[in-house]
Enzyme design. Structure first.
Site, PDB file in Angstrom:
ATOM      1  N   GLU A 126      -0.840 -21.015  -7.237  1.00  0.00           N
ATOM      2  CA  GLU A 126      -0.167 -20.469  -8.417  1.00  0.00           C
ATOM      3  C   GLU A 126       1.103 -21.256  -8.731  1.00  0.00           C
ATOM      4  O   GLU A 126       1.427 -21.502  -9.897  1.00  0.00           O
ATOM      5  CB  GLU A 126       0.148 -18.994  -8.192  1.00  0.00           C
ATOM      6  N   ALA A 171       1.519 -16.854   0.167  1.00  0.00           N
ATOM      7  CA  ALA A 171       2.723 -16.035   0.293  1.00  0.00           C
ATOM      8  C   ALA A 171       2.834 -15.534   1.732  1.00  0.00           C
ATOM      9  O   ALA A 171       1.869 -15.571   2.500  1.00  0.00           O
ATOM     10  CB  ALA A 171       2.665 -14.860  -0.668  1.00  0.00           C
ATOM     11  N   GLY A 206      -0.461 -18.014  -3.537  1.00  0.00           N
ATOM     12  CA  GLY A 206       0.786 -18.305  -4.232  1.00  0.00           C
ATOM     13  C   GLY A 206       1.088 -19.786  -4.313  1.00  0.00           C
ATOM     14  O   GLY A 206       1.781 -20.245  -5.228  1.00  0.00           O
ATOM     15  N   GLU A 225      -7.004 -14.249  -2.619  1.00  0.00           N
ATOM     16  CA  GLU A 225      -6.361 -12.930  -2.528  1.00  0.00           C
ATOM     17  C   GLU A 225      -7.336 -11.767  -2.378  1.00  0.00           C
ATOM     18  O   GLU A 225      -7.016 -10.750  -1.756  1.00  0.00           O
ATOM     19  CB  GLU A 225      -5.467 -12.691  -3.758  1.00  0.00           C
TER      20      GLU A 225
END
Length: 259
Positions: A115, A66, A112, A135
């Site tokens: 994910e 992200a 992300g 993360e």
């Protein structure tokens, strides 16, 4: 469809979506997530689209994570809102789509990015790809379904190890632990993804959608068996079922119309 951060085109009933932020390693910023939400909704409602291949621009990254700068100063409430909105509009929308999504992982799939790949129904990875959820190195945890989908794919123990160590795995290790379906040479990445979708395109579209819904229910619903039973029954009401049975009896190829 014209986007600022995506390239999208339909060829032979396959929607190709490329996250086109190569200089930023295709990181997911707000604008990109908004565009992804739009193209996912488009795929779901467009009969011409029989499947989707999602990839990243260039050969370095599928999605390297992200865009951290955008939420560096968020409060807890803002962080929760960010995760909830992203999950509903993008990640859950992919998983619950009636059209099969394949992630063609052409490089780093981190945070992300992994994910996003895990939200897809299948994953094909380049042999040079590396995957991970780092993360905790930022004082965070995965917020777009990573703790849930990684556990479903690789099991609780391996998921805890990968998330708490922030370790990356190679494509070959990802294949061994069930994180990806296939690994191929970089040059064959799209070929393999297309090969899978071209097989699916020969099947009954409503049955494919029912199968995806039922399989999702096995991990996301209280009683997946009941969903399967209901979807099984609905298939008997479709013209595609009649066509499939006729073709089987007549020993010919079935021609499904998705009705």
């Amino acid at each position: 469809m014209a986007y600022q951060n995506l390239i999208s085109e339909i060829k032979e009933n396959i929607l190709y979506v490329t996250i086109n932020r190569e200089k930023a390693l295709n990181a997911l910023n707000k604008a990109t997530l908004t565009e992804l939400a739009d193209v996912i909704a488009y795929a779901d409602k467009t009969a011409e689209v029989r499947g989707v291949i999602l990839t990243g621009a260039g050969e370095k990254a599928f999605v390297a994570g992200a865009d951290i700068k955008e939420f560096a100063d968020y409060t807890g409430e803002q962080g929760e809102g960010l995760a909830r909105e992203g999950q509903i509009n993008v990640f859950d929308a992919i998983e619950n789509s009636t059209k099969p999504f394949i992630a063609a992982i052409n490089g780093f799939a981190l945070g992300g990015g992994l994910e996003l790949a895990m939200a897809c129904h299948m994953r094909v990875a380049s042999e040079t790809a590396k995957l991970g959820l780092p993360e905790v190195t930022l004082g965070l945890i995965p917020g777009y379904g990573g703790t849930q989908r990684l556990t479903q794919l690789v099991g609780k123990g391996k998921a805890i190890e990968l998330i708490t160590t922030a370790g990356m795995v190679t494509a070959s290790e990802a294949l061994k632990i069930g994180l990806v379906n296939h690994t191929v040479a970089q040059a064959d990445l799209m070929v393999k993804a297309e090969e899978i979708l071209n097989l699916i395109k020969q099947r009954a579209p409503l049955a494919v959608a029912a199968a995806i819904k039922s399989i999702n229910a096995s991990v996301n619903e209280g009683n997946g068996f009941e969903i399967e039973i209901a979807e099984f029954g609905k298939c008997f009401e479709t013209k595609d079922f009649k066509e499939g049975v006729s073709a089987f009896i007549d020993k010919r190829k079935a021609f499904f119309k998705g009705n």
